[in-house]
Scaffold this active site. Structure first.
Site, PDB file in Angstrom:
ATOM      1  N   HIS A 155      16.100  43.787   4.883  1.00 20.80           N
ATOM      2  CA  HIS A 155      16.909  42.934   4.014  1.00 20.80           C
ATOM      3  C   HIS A 155      15.987  42.241   2.996  1.00 20.80           C
ATOM      4  O   HIS A 155      14.764  42.297   3.133  1.00 20.80           O
ATOM      5  CB  HIS A 155      17.674  41.884   4.836  1.00 20.80           C
ATOM      6  N   ALA A 156      16.592  41.613   2.025  1.00 17.79           N
ATOM      7  CA  ALA A 156      15.865  40.746   1.083  1.00 17.79           C
ATOM      8  C   ALA A 156      16.572  39.387   1.111  1.00 17.79           C
ATOM      9  O   ALA A 156      17.660  39.253   1.678  1.00 17.79           O
ATOM     10  CB  ALA A 156      15.895  41.332  -0.318  1.00 17.79           C
TER      11      ALA A 156
END
Ligand code: T46
Length: 141
Positions: free
Chosen positions: A51-52
């Site tokens: 994820h970011a």
């Protein structure tokens, strides 16, 4: 202040007495700390992250073990190995991260700039690339 991704933490001590490492918010890292969490008992070979974050900034360190962190800015991927309690990795907003557990018993500690908020996560890679293309982040910030 300018910061590289990989930070060498300060060390105090000696071979006989052992060592103490530390960092200070807004001195060694460019944000105040609102949350600390840690990940442990992760089987070797496990992949986490994926994820970011839209705004969250974090410092990652591994007091014991070996964890590979791959940071992706949407154009380039860079691999960092956290294999010493004296190393820490600054992960600013806007980086997709994949983490790989390489050694039994490895512990990942994280100091974060904000409280937990699921809305700050981008968990879909195509959505992340869309944000990068739209210029959502300036990596010079
Ligand atoms: C990151 C990497 C390095 C909470 O309830 N509070 C928290 O503070 C955190 C961090 C997580 N959670 C919940 C959310 C999920 O239901 O714990 C569960 C596992 O979280 P996640 O799948 O996001 O775990 P990782 O190891 O993939 O990612 C974590 C952080 O979430 C993330 O910000 O950068 O470590």
């Amino acid at each position: 202040m300018s910061f590289d991704h990989l930070i060498q933490l300060r060390i105090n001590g000696s071979e006989d007495a052992g060592y103490l490492s530390f960092f200070e918010a807004e001195k060694d890292i460019p944000f105040p700390i609102k949350r600390v969490y840690y990940t442990y008992n992760v089987p070797v070979g496990t992949k986490r992250g994926m994820h970011a974050h839209k705004t969250l900034q974090q410092l990652l360190w591994c007091p014991y073990g070996e964890i590979e962190v791959i940071l992706d800015d949407g154009k380039e991927k860079t691999s960092y190995l956290l294999d010493s309690p004296e190393k820490a990795l600054l992960v600013l907003k806007g980086y997709w991260r994949n983490l790989y557990w390489k050694k039994e018993g490895s512990v990942l500690c994280v100091a974060a700039s904000d409280y937990y908020d699921e809305d700050d996560y981008i968990r879909d890679y195509d959505e992340f690339i869309k944000y990068v293309k739209e210029g959502y982040w300036s990596y010079e910030d």
